[in-house]
Design a protein around this motif. Structure first.
Motif, PDB file in Angstrom:
ATOM      1  N   LYS A   4     -53.835  -7.005  41.376  1.00 24.50           N
ATOM      2  CA  LYS A   4     -54.992  -7.237  42.250  1.00 24.50           C
ATOM      3  C   LYS A   4     -54.563  -7.428  43.700  1.00 24.50           C
ATOM      4  CE  LYS A   4     -58.701  -8.966  39.337  1.00 24.50           C
ATOM      5  NZ  LYS A   4     -59.654 -10.058  39.109  1.00 24.50           N
ATOM      6  N   LYS A   5     -53.458  -8.133  43.867  1.00 28.32           N
ATOM      7  CA  LYS A   5     -52.963  -8.335  45.235  1.00 28.32           C
ATOM      8  C   LYS A   5     -52.554  -6.998  45.857  1.00 28.32           C
ATOM      9  CE  LYS A   5     -52.784 -12.845  46.413  1.00 28.32           C
ATOM     10  NZ  LYS A   5     -53.970 -13.250  45.622  1.00 28.32           N
ATOM     11  N   LEU A   7     -53.779  -4.157  45.087  1.00 28.32           N
ATOM     12  CA  LEU A   7     -55.030  -3.467  45.384  1.00 28.32           C
ATOM     13  C   LEU A   7     -55.632  -3.997  46.689  1.00 28.32           C
ATOM     14  CD1 LEU A   7     -57.345  -1.560  44.448  1.00 28.32           C
ATOM     15  CD2 LEU A   7     -58.352  -3.544  43.330  1.00 28.32           C
ATOM     16  N   LEU A   8     -55.590  -5.323  46.809  1.00 29.06           N
ATOM     17  CA  LEU A   8     -56.152  -5.951  48.007  1.00 29.06           C
ATOM     18  C   LEU A   8     -55.456  -5.457  49.270  1.00 29.06           C
ATOM     19  CD1 LEU A   8     -57.871  -8.164  49.431  1.00 29.06           C
ATOM     20  CD2 LEU A   8     -55.982  -9.726  48.985  1.00 29.06           C
ATOM     21  N   PHE A   9     -54.133  -5.478  49.232  1.00 29.03           N
ATOM     22  CA  PHE A   9     -53.406  -5.056  50.435  1.00 29.03           C
ATOM     23  C   PHE A   9     -53.593  -3.564  50.690  1.00 29.03           C
ATOM     24  CE2 PHE A   9     -50.792  -8.931  49.439  1.00 29.03           C
ATOM     25  CZ  PHE A   9     -51.279  -9.659  50.493  1.00 29.03           C
ATOM     26  N   LEU A  11     -56.274  -1.810  49.895  1.00 26.30           N
ATOM     27  CA  LEU A  11     -57.616  -1.655  50.462  1.00 26.30           C
ATOM     28  C   LEU A  11     -57.629  -2.013  51.943  1.00 26.30           C
ATOM     29  CD1 LEU A  11     -60.145  -3.108  47.849  1.00 26.30           C
ATOM     30  CD2 LEU A  11     -60.130  -0.821  48.847  1.00 26.30           C
ATOM     31  N   THR A  12     -57.019  -3.147  52.244  1.00 28.38           N
ATOM     32  CA  THR A  12     -57.009  -3.595  53.640  1.00 28.38           C
ATOM     33  C   THR A  12     -56.287  -2.594  54.527  1.00 28.38           C
ATOM     34  OG1 THR A  12     -56.983  -5.849  52.820  1.00 28.38           O
ATOM     35  CG2 THR A  12     -56.426  -5.527  55.137  1.00 28.38           C
ATOM     36  N   THR A  15     -58.383   0.457  54.995  1.00 28.15           N
ATOM     37  CA  THR A  15     -59.505   0.211  55.908  1.00 28.15           C
ATOM     38  C   THR A  15     -59.026   0.190  57.356  1.00 28.15           C
ATOM     39  OG1 THR A  15     -60.494  -1.126  54.181  1.00 28.15           O
ATOM     40  CG2 THR A  15     -61.452  -1.296  56.380  1.00 28.15           C
ATOM     41  N   VAL A  16     -57.943  -0.553  57.563  1.00 27.23           N
ATOM     42  CA  VAL A  16     -57.432  -0.643  58.935  1.00 27.23           C
ATOM     43  C   VAL A  16     -56.945   0.730  59.406  1.00 27.23           C
ATOM     44  CG1 VAL A  16     -55.646  -1.674  60.385  1.00 27.23           C
ATOM     45  CG2 VAL A  16     -56.875  -3.072  58.736  1.00 27.23           C
ATOM     46  N   LEU A  19     -59.950   2.742  60.337  1.00 24.15           N
ATOM     47  CA  LEU A  19     -60.425   2.278  61.642  1.00 24.15           C
ATOM     48  C   LEU A  19     -59.501   2.778  62.740  1.00 24.15           C
ATOM     49  CD1 LEU A  19     -61.470  -1.417  60.853  1.00 24.15           C
ATOM     50  CD2 LEU A  19     -62.945   0.533  61.278  1.00 24.15           C
TER      51      LEU A  19
ATOM     52  N   LEU B  10     -56.840  -3.067  66.252  1.00 32.46           N
ATOM     53  CA  LEU B  10     -56.515  -2.975  64.830  1.00 32.46           C
ATOM     54  C   LEU B  10     -55.955  -4.291  64.307  1.00 32.46           C
ATOM     55  CD1 LEU B  10     -55.033   0.609  64.569  1.00 32.46           C
ATOM     56  CD2 LEU B  10     -57.294  -0.226  63.928  1.00 32.46           C
ATOM     57  N   VAL B  17     -60.682  -8.027  57.838  1.00 35.12           N
ATOM     58  CA  VAL B  17     -60.848  -7.031  56.768  1.00 35.12           C
ATOM     59  C   VAL B  17     -60.232  -7.558  55.476  1.00 35.12           C
ATOM     60  CG1 VAL B  17     -60.067  -4.776  55.958  1.00 35.12           C
ATOM     61  CG2 VAL B  17     -60.994  -5.008  58.260  1.00 35.12           C
ATOM     62  N   LEU B  18     -59.043  -8.118  55.620  1.00 31.76           N
ATOM     63  CA  LEU B  18     -58.355  -8.685  54.467  1.00 31.76           C
ATOM     64  C   LEU B  18     -59.220  -9.752  53.790  1.00 31.76           C
ATOM     65  CD1 LEU B  18     -55.589  -8.709  52.995  1.00 31.76           C
ATOM     66  CD2 LEU B  18     -54.904 -10.556  54.522  1.00 31.76           C
ATOM     67  N   TYR B  21     -62.343  -8.446  51.876  1.00 28.43           N
ATOM     68  CA  TYR B  21     -62.046  -7.955  50.526  1.00 28.43           C
ATOM     69  C   TYR B  21     -61.682  -9.107  49.592  1.00 28.43           C
ATOM     70  CZ  TYR B  21     -62.020  -3.057  51.971  1.00 28.43           C
ATOM     71  OH  TYR B  21     -62.380  -1.809  52.410  1.00 28.43           O
ATOM     72  N   PHE B  26     -64.248 -10.291  42.638  1.00 27.35           N
ATOM     73  CA  PHE B  26     -63.253  -9.511  41.908  1.00 27.35           C
ATOM     74  C   PHE B  26     -61.859 -10.126  42.031  1.00 27.35           C
ATOM     75  CE2 PHE B  26     -60.032  -6.137  41.907  1.00 27.35           C
ATOM     76  CZ  PHE B  26     -60.250  -5.598  40.653  1.00 27.35           C
ATOM     77  N   PHE B  27     -61.588 -10.728  43.176  1.00 25.39           N
ATOM     78  CA  PHE B  27     -60.252 -11.272  43.417  1.00 25.39           C
ATOM     79  C   PHE B  27     -60.149 -12.759  43.065  1.00 25.39           C
ATOM     80  CE2 PHE B  27     -60.402  -7.548  46.227  1.00 25.39           C
ATOM     81  CZ  PHE B  27     -59.257  -6.893  45.782  1.00 25.39           C
ATOM     82  N   PHE B 382     -67.758  -0.977  67.512  1.00 24.12           N
ATOM     83  CA  PHE B 382     -67.012  -1.280  66.302  1.00 24.12           C
ATOM     84  C   PHE B 382     -67.130  -2.761  65.960  1.00 24.12           C
ATOM     85  CE2 PHE B 382     -63.625   1.985  65.114  1.00 24.12           C
ATOM     86  CZ  PHE B 382     -64.094   2.028  63.826  1.00 24.12           C
TER      87      PHE B 382
END
Lengths: 525, 472
Positions: A4-5, A7-9, A11-12, A15-16, A19, B10, B17-18, B21, B26-27, B382
């Protein structure tokens, strides 16, 4: 938990990253568009036209491509290569007209050549000069300097073209690059393409040959550019064009043109301006042939949907169908090409004839591929002599008197126009002659009450469509012995005209051209 | 310059962002509970099935005569049996002591301190004759940390809950605390703090913006974001640096082991970091966030008070980075709390504010009207978009944890979000910048005035404004 961690990192990071990419692209796009954007003052008519151009709808447009003899960051310089491109996506055709850089044009404070307009009055002046010369609006301009040109060609991966003239630059003065261009198919890098497009002295056809090479190169660039869809390529080009290209197009405009106008590249019709060479006070000038210029102008107007094809003054049927279009253009000594860009470039396929609308005369030598192929053919076979002769001898002599008139004409214009184009519309109809009652006409009489004066003003009125009684004549002047220009308005002074009348021997006066003016420029005389 | 702006942009969105999520259900960590079984919990607690751990509630009071009655009333309604309350009168100069006497009918108590921590002299300890589990410690003025240390000394239970005088616990808050601390590894926890001004008759499910001004509303969003996104995410990273002073729960022995509270401008950050430093050496220990232990606290209603409060918070952050720099440096890359505190709070939350403002000012002065303006619009766009997403996630999390606003509040929330992203966030940047500098010049505690407002719930009758400390 660990997954999960991860996945979290992930995802982040994603996303970044997204962006980041978006902001980078935005940065890139805004900085590019900001650095290449140049807006100029336009005359009201063109400005108005441009407001109504819908690139999404595929309205016909004209683009002036200017090759600048300057390095990045330098001011001034000359617009040494000028090609007006008109694109009509509806009939999927493109016209390209080279404007000879030595074309005579009266400019205050500089050499009276069209390529000096850039130095004297910047982009705006060059653009309006081209508009004046060809009497068509120039919607967009693209200025490219050497570096930008090289960069674009390189970004496209070079261009492949068929060279008809073997030459090298070993002894050339205009460049230190030592290059050799053999006859036949050449793959040119940016540097090579630039030299290829600049060389004049070794070309027996001089500037005409060079113009042809310039159009050839531009055509190849357009062709390759319009096939480019990769964003990376686009990015590479954008990097190159920053600081090396200036245009009044927005990035959105460019995108739309690339998208909606690309089919028009398959049918590119090449024009050159006919005329004669002349040396005035030791300076070489190019004097355009006025009649041919008018025909060309008419062609372009039709192509831009500015006018329905209608008969011009010389009673020639203007282009209302492709057949006649071709014929007219044929007289213009234009090279026309039909190409299918998706087909392999292959000069040997020239005898395949699959272009039904081609007129007979063209078909004989017309390969479906490519202009350059065609050029080869012309030069190698039937075209060579004509092409080489035409600017120098035959044309020269024939056009001499005309050119003189032109010259006066052009010289007069700045006074009448005071820099800004005053003409809102040009009407050329096949007016009939005002029958004369004079038995011995020798010269135009600028004296009220005389029969000659009456007849001339009647012709003027006829041209404007005003009644004689509703017309104020502000100014009239002669042009030679048999032509006159008159500036008139209606009584209410709401309509302003400049009327060109000419004496037809044994018949009488007839109007030949009427320019609708924005304002009466002779009022304060 | 463009690249610099992009990089800063950024970096500054990375942590939010971190957290966005990471706060998602879920987490969720395996040990976390939700309030899904709230009914069952209530039934269990009401029927004595909970193994109730003893809890001592500490409420430092300095000039709290207006709010103290609200606080006392709330204590009476708790559905927990094994708890005691200590009101610590920190040398108030108003009638706090008299109020307490009136409300509780105080009698002297013989309860003794343990003598492990130091604090200002305790004048006397009282016990309520109406409610024998409520005590009052009357001591010389020594500050909030000092008061809490005194409270710890007299507390008899294993768990210590620290509250602000204006914090009201919901009925089942202690039951939730009790449950959370059944995990023996939990040595400290933060409770969920909502805004007292939005409290309704259904304090565990409904919030109302009806009687609030814009400043309160925007702080409501701020709290939702801070607790349901940021703190939740940090707790899951084992990186929580602030257990709110408004509602914190601690293992008393751990408080004593870390030496109690340090008398500083931000004692709640300080104690949290002390515990983090402590558990850095005790592998299994952890700090938790108890989402269903809910308290309500009063927030400042004027710009003046808000400014004081936020400047104090910012000063507290700076104070702690200085005080704990050795710990942070040593564990920067090994302990999440150090990493997040140094990078998120200090480098990005504080230093970047100066750099960005500097870049913007430089560009506005030097390149007016160039494409830079485009970037600014772009980044603002943004940030606005991001701000909206952040606010919406917070509201969604609020709903996930069982709270809802009334339909009538939808429009108010919408306007509040706009106010938040277009005005408040810029003011917040100012607080960060100004607070950080003024820390070095002015270390005063900025006291925030209480509203003295009467809150609809229970029998609160607080009145008239005075000043006192606020939440963190």
């Amino acid at each position: 938990m660990k997954s999960k961690k991860i996945l979290l990192f992930t995802l982040t990071a994603l996303t970044v990253l997204v962006l980041g990419v978006v902001s980078y692209l935005f940065n890139f796009v805004t900085s590019t568009s900001a650095s290449i954007k140049e807006d100029i003052d336009r005359n009201p008519k063109v400005a108005n036209r441009m407001e109504n151009i819908d690139l999404g709808e595929g309205d016909p447009i004209s683009i002036l491509i200017m090759g600048l003899d300057t390095r990045a960051g330098e001011g001034g310089g000359r617009a040494d290569a000028m090609v007006l491109v008109t694109i009509n996506p509806a009939d999927k055709s493109t016209h390209m007209v080279s404007i000879p850089r030595d074309t005579y044009m009266k400019i205050s404070g500089a050499e009276d050549k069209i390529n000096s307009t850039y130095e004297a009055g910047g982009t705006a002046m060059t653009v309006s000069s081209v508009e004046k010369l060809l009497d068509v609006p120039v919607d967009y301009f693209v200025k490219v300097n050497f570096k930008g040109f090289e960069g674009i060609v390189d970004a496209l991966g070079g261009i492949k073209l068929n060279n008809v003239l073997e030459f090298d630059t070993y002894d050339s003065e205009f460049t230190d690059e030592k290059m050799y261009f053999p006859k036949g198919w050449n793959h040119l890098t940016g540097k090579e393409a630039l030299i290829y497009a600049r060389m004049r002295k070794q070309d027996p056809r001089g500037d005409f040959g060079r113009q042809e090479r310039q159009r050839q190169v531009i055509e190849k660039v357009i062709e390759k550019g319009s096939r480019t869809s990769s964003i990376l390529k686009f990015g590479e080009i954008a990097t190159v064009i920053q600081n090396n290209v200036k245009t009044n197009m927005s990035l959105k405009d460019m995108g739309q043109i690339q998208l909606n106008y690309r089919d028009a590249r398959n049918n590119i019709k090449q024009h050159k301006i006919e005329g004669s060479e002349e040396t005035i006070k030791g300076t070489y000038y190019f004097m355009p042939d006025e009649d041919k210029l008018k025909e060309l102008s008419n062609d372009l107007k039709v192509h831009l949907d500015l006018i329905e094809s209608e008969p011009d003054e010389s009673n020639e049927q203007a282009d209302d169908n492709p057949e006649q279009n071709k014929e007219d253009s044929g007289k213009d000594k234009e090279e026309s090409s039909e190409k299918k860009s998706d087909e392999q470039e292959n000069p040997n396929k020239k005898d395949k004839e699959n272009d039904p609308p081609q007129p007979e005369e063209d078909k004989a030598t017309e390969p479906e591929e490519d202009t350059s192929t065609k050029e080869t053919d012309e030069n190698n076979e039937d075209g060579t002599t004509v092409q080489e002769d035409e600017p120098d001898t035959q044309q020269d002599q024939e056009d001499e008197p005309e050119s003189q008139t032109d010259q006066e004409d052009t010289k007069d214009e700045p006074r009448q126009d005071s820099g800004k184009p005053n003409v809102s519309e040009v009407i050329t109809k096949n007016w009939s002659v005002v029958p004369t009652q004079q038995e011995n006409h020798t010269i135009i009489t600028f004296e009220k009450g005389t029969l000659d004066w009456e007849e001339m003003t009647t012709a003027v009125a006829k041209g404007t469509g005003l009644a004689n009684s509703d017309m104020i004549l502000w100014w009239a002047e002669g042009q030679g012995t048999d032509r006159a220009i008159a500036t008139v308005t209606n009584k209410a002074q709401t309509e302003n005209y400049r009327v060109y009348v000419s004496w037809v021997d044994g018949a009488g006066y007839k109007p030949v051209k009427v320019e609708v003016l924005y304002e009466n420029d002779q009022k304060n005389r | 310059m463009d690249i610099l702006i992009t990089i800063f942009f950024l970096i500054s969105v990375t942590f939010p962002v971190l957290h966005i999520y990471h706060c998602l259900p879920f987490f969720r960590e395996s040990g976390e509970r939700t309030d899904a079984n709230r009914e069952l919990k209530r039934w269990k607690s009401e029927h004595g099935y909970d193994m109730e751990k003893g809890i001592s509630i500490l409420v430092p009071c300095f000039n709290e005569e207006d709010i103290i009655e609200t606080s006392v009333e709330s204590m009476k309604s708790l559905s927990y049996s094994r708890f005691e309350v200590f009101y610590i009168n920190d040398g108030s100069s108003d009638n706090t002591m008299d109020q307490l006497d009136e409300l509780l009918d105080l009698t002297p108590s013989s309860i003794a301190s343990q003598g492990e921590l130091t604090y200002e002299e305790v004048k006397k300890v009282y016990q309520s004759s109406h409610y024998p589990n409520i005590y009052v410690i009357d001591k010389e003025n020594g500050g909030k940390a000092d008061s809490l240390n005194a409270g710890i000394e007299y507390a008899t239970k294993d768990l210590v809950v620290t509250l602000d005088a204006d914090t009201i616990l919901t009925r089942t808050a202690l039951n939730s605390v009790n449950e959370a601390f059944e995990d023996r590894n939990v040595v400290a926890a933060g409770g969920m703090v909502h805004v007292l001004q939005t409290k309704t008759d259904h304090p565990l499910s409904r919030l109302s913006l009806k009687n609030t001004n814009m400043l309160i509303r925007v702080q409501v969003l701020d709290f939702l974001k801070a607790f349901y996104i940021s703190k939740l995410s940090l707790v899951r990273f084992k990186a929580l640096a602030v257990i709110s002073g408004a509602f914190g729960i601690f293992n008393k022995q751990v408080l004593i082991d870390v030496g109690g509270y340090r008398n500083s401008i931000g004692e709640d950050i300080d104690i949290t970091l002390r515990i983090q430093r402590y558990i850095a050496k005790h592998k299994d220990m952890k700090i938790s966030f108890i989402a269903d232990a809910v308290g309500y606290t009063e927030l400042p209603e004027t710009w003046r008070d808000l400014t004081k409060q936020r400047l104090r918070w910012q000063k507290a952050y700076i104070d702690c980075i200085i005080h704990f720099w050795a710990f942070f440096l040593k564990t920067l890359l090994t302990k999440p709390v150090s990493f997040f505190y140094v990078f998120e709070t200090f480098l990005i939350g504080t230093l970047a504010a100066y750099v960005m403002t500097g870049i913007m000012t430089y560009n506005i002065i030097n390149n007016p009207g160039n494409s830079f303006i485009d970037y600014m619009f772009f980044y603002l766009f943004f940030l606005i978009l991001f701000g909206i997403v952040y606010d919406l996630v917070a509201l969604r999390m609020n709903k996930h944890y069982g709270f809802s606003f009334s339909k009538m509040d939808s429009l108010r929330l919408f306007v509040t979000i706009l106010f938040d992203i277009f005005i408040y966030r810029f003011v917040a940047v100012y607080y960060v910048m100004y607070g950080s500098i003024s820390y070095f010049f002015n270390k005063k505690w900025n006291k925030v005035s209480r509203t003295g407002r009467s809150y609809s719930q229970q029998t609160a009758t607080g009145r008239l404004a005075k000043s006192r400390e606020n939440v963190s």
